[in-house]
Design an enzyme around this catalytic site. Structure first.
Site, PDB file in Angstrom:
ATOM      1  N   CYS A  67      38.951 -38.283  16.033  1.00 42.64           N
ATOM      2  CA  CYS A  67      39.779 -39.423  15.605  1.00 42.64           C
ATOM      3  C   CYS A  67      39.393 -39.931  14.227  1.00 42.64           C
ATOM      4  O   CYS A  67      40.261 -40.230  13.408  1.00 42.64           O
ATOM      5  CB  CYS A  67      39.722 -40.544  16.631  1.00 42.64           C
ATOM      6  SG  CYS A  67      38.130 -41.420  16.722  1.00 42.64           S
ATOM      7  N   HIS A 105      36.770 -45.524  18.178  1.00 42.81           N
ATOM      8  CA  HIS A 105      38.046 -45.022  17.687  1.00 42.81           C
ATOM      9  C   HIS A 105      38.411 -45.815  16.441  1.00 42.81           C
ATOM     10  O   HIS A 105      37.918 -46.933  16.230  1.00 42.81           O
ATOM     11  CB  HIS A 105      39.119 -45.204  18.771  1.00 42.81           C
ATOM     12  CG  HIS A 105      40.452 -44.595  18.443  1.00 42.81           C
ATOM     13  ND1 HIS A 105      40.600 -43.262  18.148  1.00 42.81           N
ATOM     14  CD2 HIS A 105      41.698 -45.132  18.350  1.00 42.81           C
ATOM     15  CE1 HIS A 105      41.878 -43.003  17.922  1.00 42.81           C
ATOM     16  NE2 HIS A 105      42.553 -44.123  18.020  1.00 42.81           N
ATOM     17  N   ASP A 120      48.585 -43.400  14.231  1.00 49.35           N
ATOM     18  CA  ASP A 120      47.382 -42.903  14.900  1.00 49.35           C
ATOM     19  C   ASP A 120      47.619 -41.474  15.364  1.00 49.35           C
ATOM     20  O   ASP A 120      48.415 -41.225  16.260  1.00 49.35           O
ATOM     21  CB  ASP A 120      47.047 -43.791  16.103  1.00 49.35           C
ATOM     22  CG  ASP A 120      45.724 -43.414  16.753  1.00 49.35           C
ATOM     23  OD1 ASP A 120      45.082 -42.447  16.289  1.00 49.35           O
ATOM     24  OD2 ASP A 120      45.331 -44.073  17.724  1.00 49.35           O
TER      25      ASP A 120
END
Length: 278
Positions: A67, A105, A120
């Protein structure tokens, strides 16, 4: 130059402007062509978040990543395209696991024509297009995603019911990608990132997922890999270039996934809805 190399990676040939149509198209192109994957973690390679390292990994080497890397590289692309992008801290599964999840994250907030959008690509089965930073349910095709404001500076994104996670929270305060360098390097030995090899991305209207030796291609379509050649073919299917892995490392990964396969099956049995692998 940063823009051109990323557009080449995405095979993106449409006009690029800092408008909503371009934002949606770039986000979708990223999800279709760049895999979420943790092979560098599995190989013991360092996770670097500098602009040069991210550009090299995602363009010259043609890889995907975790991520921090995925959204860090996406931020480079969007900023090069003229968008106002804010990196924000997030917490996958904070709703069930508590405050200690903050920083596991990151996500991006993108301002376009007076409205803010959540971008995202750092969740394995992330939404295909950005979500508006507005309370309520926002559908993409048949999938509902819900945005909930928790307080003046904190939001919760509720994943669709079949997603790999239930939700993640994020704060709107600006952060810098460099602030997460140590977090990206010191992944817990108990984390599923180190316990199971992961790759995932969207293709042909469905999510492809690789967990150790299990390949899932849409609902109900599961296959267990039984040979090194099959494993290599699966990595190619997930758009992971074997040239960046090497024959010895590929063989080492295949050997490593034998035990991981049992670990993954055990994790599924314990809680198939909460995998802990955003």
């Amino acid at each position: 130059m940063t823009l051109d190399v990323f557009l080449d990676r995405l095979e993106y040939r449409e006009p690029v402007r800092p408008d909503l149509a371009t934002l949606r198209n770039l986000h979708r192109a990223w999800r279709l062509r760049v895999p979420y994957e943790n092979l560098d973690v599995q190989l013991g390679r360092p996770i670097l978040l500098t602009p040069d390292a991210l550009t090299d990994k995602f363009t010259r080497r043609g890889r995907g990543g975790l991520c921090y890397e995925m959204n860090g590289a996406l931020a480079l692309l969007l900023r090069a395209a003229g968008f106002a992008v804010t990196v924000v801290e997030a917490a996958v599964l904070r709703s069930t696991r508590g405050e200690g999840q903050w920083g596991n994250h990151i996500a991006l907030l993108v301002d376009v024509d007076g409205e803010t959008w959540l971008a995202d690509t750092g969740i394995g089965d992330a939404f295909l297009e950005p979500l508006p930073l507005r309370e309520g349910t926002h559908r993409q095709g048949e999938l509902p995603f819900r945005m909930e404001r928790l307080d003046s500076g904190t939001w919760r994104m509720h994943h669709h019911p079949g997603g790999t996670i239930d939700s993640f929270d994020f704060r709107t305060a600006p952060r810098e990608i460099a602030e997460f360098t140590e977090r990206a390097r010191t992944t817990s030995l108990e984390s599923a990132f180190t316990r199971v090899l992961v790759a995932q991305h969207h293709r042909d209207g469905r999510e492809l997922a690789l967990r150790a030796r299990t390949v899932k291609r849409g609902d109900g379509d599961r296959h267990t890999l039984t040979s090194l050649d099959e494993f290599a073919g699966a990595l190619r299917e997930f758009r992971i270039p074997l040239e960046d892995i090497g024959a010895d490392e590929l063989a080492a990964l295949w050997t490593k996934t034998e035990e991981q396969h049992e670990t993954w099956l055990a994790l599924q049995g314990l809680n198939p809805r909460v995998r802990g692998m955003p």
